[in-house]
Motif scaffolding. Structure first.
Motif, PDB file in Angstrom:
ATOM      1  N   ARG A 131       0.839  -1.212   0.000  1.00  0.00           N
ATOM      2  CA  ARG A 131       0.000   0.000   0.000  1.00  0.00           C
ATOM      3  C   ARG A 131       0.870   1.257   0.000  1.00  0.00           C
ATOM      4  O   ARG A 131       0.642   2.202  -0.770  1.00  0.00           O
ATOM      5  N   GLY A 132       1.887   1.287   0.833  1.00  0.00           N
ATOM      6  CA  GLY A 132       2.746   2.463   0.945  1.00  0.00           C
ATOM      7  C   GLY A 132       3.564   2.707  -0.317  1.00  0.00           C
ATOM      8  O   GLY A 132       3.660   3.844  -0.798  1.00  0.00           O
ATOM      9  N   LEU A 133       4.140   1.642  -0.872  1.00  0.00           N
ATOM     10  CA  LEU A 133       4.970   1.822  -2.066  1.00  0.00           C
ATOM     11  C   LEU A 133       4.108   2.171  -3.286  1.00  0.00           C
ATOM     12  O   LEU A 133       4.553   2.923  -4.166  1.00  0.00           O
ATOM     13  N   THR A 134       2.893   1.639  -3.342  1.00  0.00           N
ATOM     14  CA  THR A 134       1.977   1.993  -4.437  1.00  0.00           C
ATOM     15  C   THR A 134       1.683   3.500  -4.409  1.00  0.00           C
ATOM     16  O   THR A 134       1.712   4.181  -5.442  1.00  0.00           O
ATOM     17  N   ALA A 135       1.426   4.018  -3.221  1.00  0.00           N
ATOM     18  CA  ALA A 135       1.183   5.463  -3.073  1.00  0.00           C
ATOM     19  C   ALA A 135       2.446   6.255  -3.430  1.00  0.00           C
ATOM     20  O   ALA A 135       2.388   7.247  -4.161  1.00  0.00           O
ATOM     21  N   TYR A 136       3.587   5.798  -2.938  1.00  0.00           N
ATOM     22  CA  TYR A 136       4.845   6.513  -3.188  1.00  0.00           C
ATOM     23  C   TYR A 136       5.139   6.581  -4.681  1.00  0.00           C
ATOM     24  O   TYR A 136       5.516   7.634  -5.213  1.00  0.00           O
ATOM     25  N   GLU A 137       4.971   5.434  -5.370  1.00  0.00           N
ATOM     26  CA  GLU A 137       5.234   5.387  -6.812  1.00  0.00           C
ATOM     27  C   GLU A 137       4.367   6.411  -7.549  1.00  0.00           C
ATOM     28  O   GLU A 137       4.857   7.142  -8.414  1.00  0.00           O
ATOM     29  N   ARG A 138       3.088   6.443  -7.194  1.00  0.00           N
ATOM     30  CA  ARG A 138       2.183   7.382  -7.868  1.00  0.00           C
ATOM     31  C   ARG A 138       2.589   8.831  -7.592  1.00  0.00           C
ATOM     32  O   ARG A 138       2.638   9.661  -8.501  1.00  0.00           O
ATOM     33  N   LEU A 139       2.910   9.135  -6.347  1.00  0.00           N
ATOM     34  CA  LEU A 139       3.277  10.509  -5.994  1.00  0.00           C
ATOM     35  C   LEU A 139       4.611  10.902  -6.628  1.00  0.00           C
ATOM     36  O   LEU A 139       4.741  11.975  -7.212  1.00  0.00           O
TER      37      LEU A 139
END
Lengths: 209, 209
Positions: B134-142
């Protein structure tokens, strides 16, 4: 500037408070966390987790309440919330206390881990209480060495903006706050501020029809 | 200055990396998280949760890795890790990305919530993976909107110092990192830095007797 927020969200309150303290005008947009609106495509386009708050600045969406407060501090430096003019150790203490809530308490007691942990409402409540008690116990110990009128000395800071909304959550989960005497003093001093009264949850509670 | 740390702790690596990048001399003190040393009275006197890292500055104990990095930035401003000289939105993006890991990923995947969640090692692993993905998915998008050579533009920042040690944890939990192409590019550029090599875990692994 727009702020997407929810009246009871503790992270939303932090940012409303910062805006009120720095006297920055903004358009508030309520996002309902209960109706499914926060998990809608529209809101997930603003925030990868479907969380609030989100700040819209010149059409760009900014997440993370402490990032918004960093932005506000740069654009509206006075009054400072990050200890401008204090020595480096005091400025670091502000971050230490803010992160004790922002990183080590609020995300753990939040609804997402509660629901991943258990389907049983009693177990979810016990989970939330565990992390809140742990976080406030640490905060009390740390701030007992740094507090004056507020968490670090006599000026309001982002540490207080993290602490006081967390106390609101603590009461919702029926945490006994009596052991936290320094925290109680800080909260009382915060509650006297106009910026507190302008930003606290009941002020943004949707009117019952 | 002393740094109490553990070789595999991702938050410890962040601070070792900041110290190396800013070329600040310090005395490292290893605290073993496995033997019970971190939960000893001695270490709990340094940190209310028994966590690492802890920075000792003039006899005072400072917790929270981002507080330590704030302190280092004030005392050793160059090279900056907090976007000195960048515009307010870029500086806020650094905080947004750092907190996406520091607040919304690492504390949730950490050992304490794992063990409160379940006695079953498989369930603990699934829990950790859930929050990391969940965290890395958000980070990648940002970061796909902000990255140059590093997470925000072409200068190393505290966002990278949070991201890369989180990737180390992700591999320990066998998270598939192939979806995160911007993150992969950033990590590769970080791995070329002398300060990365001077601070990464294997450099601090206790020698086998």
């Amino acid at each position: 500037m727009k702020l997407y927020h929810y009246w009871r969200s503790s992270s939303s309150w932090r940012v409303r408070w910062a805006l009120a303290y720095k006297k920055v005008a903004y358009e508030g947009v309520a996002v309902d966390l209960l109706s499914g609106e926060s998990d809608s495509e529209t809101h997930l386009a603003r925030h990868p987790f479907g969380y609030v708050p989100v700040m819209e600045i010149e059409g760009q969406m900014l997440t993370e309440s402490l990032a918004m407060i960093r932005y506000l501090e740069d654009v509206h430096p006075k009054p400072s919330l990050l200890g401008e003019g204090l020595n480096p150790i005091a400025r670091a203490r502000i971050v230490e206390l803010a992160e004790t809530i922002n990183a080590d308490t609020q995300p753990l007691q939040n609804l997402d881990p509660q629901f991943l942990h258990s389907d049983d409402p009693e177990k979810r409540k016990a989970w939330a209480k565990h992390w809140i008690v742990r976080g406030l116990t640490a905060y009390e110990r740390l701030c007992s060495k740094t507090a004056g009128k507020f968490s670090v000395g006599d000026s309001l800071s982002v540490a207080d903006l993290c602490l006081v909304p967390q106390l609101y959550n603590a009461r919702r989960y029926e945490v006994d706050l009596s052991p936290y005497t320094t925290i109680a003093r800080i909260e009382k001093n915060c509650a006297d501020l106009e910026s507190y009264r302008a930003s606290e949850p009941s002020k943004f509670e949707p009117k019952k029809v």
